[in-house]
Design a protein around this motif. Structure first.
Motif, mmCIF file in Angstrom:
data_model
loop_
_atom_site.group_PDB
_atom_site.id
_atom_site.type_symbol
_atom_site.label_atom_id
_atom_site.label_comp_id
_atom_site.label_asym_id
_atom_site.label_seq_id
_atom_site.Cartn_x
_atom_site.Cartn_y
_atom_site.Cartn_z
ATOM 1 N N THR A 182 0.691 -1.223 -0.019
ATOM 2 C CA THR A 182 0.050 0.029 0.085
ATOM 3 C C THR A 182 0.907 1.323 0.082
ATOM 4 N N VAL A 183 1.796 1.223 0.779
ATOM 5 C CA VAL A 183 2.820 2.403 0.768
ATOM 6 C C VAL A 183 3.300 2.606 -0.468
ATOM 7 N N GLY A 240 3.648 5.603 -5.711
ATOM 8 C CA GLY A 240 3.725 5.665 -7.023
ATOM 9 C C GLY A 240 4.825 4.756 -7.447
ATOM 10 N N LEU A 241 5.291 3.760 -6.573
ATOM 11 C CA LEU A 241 6.260 3.117 -6.962
ATOM 12 C C LEU A 241 6.029 1.545 -7.193
ATOM 13 N N SER A 242 6.528 0.804 -8.141
ATOM 14 C CA SER A 242 6.092 -0.624 -8.229
ATOM 15 C C SER A 242 6.680 -1.233 -7.002
ATOM 16 N N ASN A 270 10.966 -2.570 -3.019
ATOM 17 C CA ASN A 270 11.561 -3.730 -2.160
ATOM 18 C C ASN A 270 12.796 -3.436 -2.547
ATOM 19 N N ASN A 271 13.624 -3.217 -3.904
ATOM 20 C CA ASN A 271 15.050 -2.923 -3.797
ATOM 21 C C ASN A 271 15.470 -1.759 -2.906
ATOM 22 N N ARG A 272 14.649 -0.544 -2.972
ATOM 23 C CA ARG A 272 15.159 0.514 -2.173
ATOM 24 C C ARG A 272 15.078 0.029 -0.500
#
Length: 216
Positions: A26-27, A32-34, A39-41
């Protein structure tokens, strides 16, 4: 766990609290991120600050709460407007590389100054003081946007010198500034050099020859 990852998780937890959700997906969507990009971040501990700032603004959230965990979750409209103005003035004040170079030479860390410029951290009381002392940037203007007392350091020194000067000194300062004299100059000394000759009259600190003759 690295400090960067720990910091990421702290911000993430506060974002979930502010948005009323409990899952990363949800976050990520609200930012606006996939899911993959988010997850990579998360694995690198790399905050998507631009996306977070956009979300903070659109939701009326407090940047201090999201990034630092201080204060209320949401901001009222007046506080939001004040904070935006404050950050804008701070950014304007630190936008000159000359200023940041001087501050770095005074012991400030470039990363900390960058965080303040980008609105990620609040300026310390020391930084506000040094902006005024080193560059003459008025603290009232920085904090409140008040321009009525926005004087540079040189201007404040001139005012202080004027107030401490004797009357003759104040008159000299007014004349140097092209201001009209507040009182007409009065002769302070009359000295007759010789009988029947023009006396020497001292006016406001200067000496002039009078055309008036003084008889015996």
């Amino acid at each position: 766990m690295s400090d960067k990852i720990s910091g990421f998780l702290d911000v993430l937890a506060r974002l979930k609290l502010a948005l009323g959700c409990s899952d990363d997906a949800t976050v990520a969507t609200r930012l606006g991120l996939s899911k993959t990009a988010f997850n990579n971040r998360k694995l690198r501990g790399s905050l998507p600050t631009d996306e977070i700032d956009t979300l903070i603004e659109s939701e009326g959230l407090s940047a201090a709460f999201i990034y630092q965990g201080t204060g209320a979750v949401h901001m009222d409209s007046d506080a939001q407007s004040w904070e935006a103005g404050f950050k804008k003035r701070i950014k304007q004040s630190l936008s000159l590389k000359t200023y940041t170079d001087v501050l770095v030479s005074q012991g400030y860390k470039t990363a900390k100054l960058t965080a303040v410029i980008n609105g990620k951290e609040d300026p310390s009381p020391r930084l506000l003081r040094d902006l005024q002392v080193l560059f003459g940037i008025d603290t009232n203007w920085l904090v409140m946007g008040d321009t009525s007392s926005s004087l540079s350091g040189v201007e404040r020194d001139l005012i202080d010198a004027y107030r401490k000067s004797p009357a003759a000194g104040q008159e000299f300062i007014r004349r140097a500034a092209g201001m009209a004299a507040t009182t007409p100059p009065k002769p302070t000394k009359v000295k007759q050099v010789a009988s029947g000759s023009a006396p020497t009259i001292q006016v406001g600190g200067s000496v002039r020859d009078s055309k008036v003759k003084i008889g015996k």
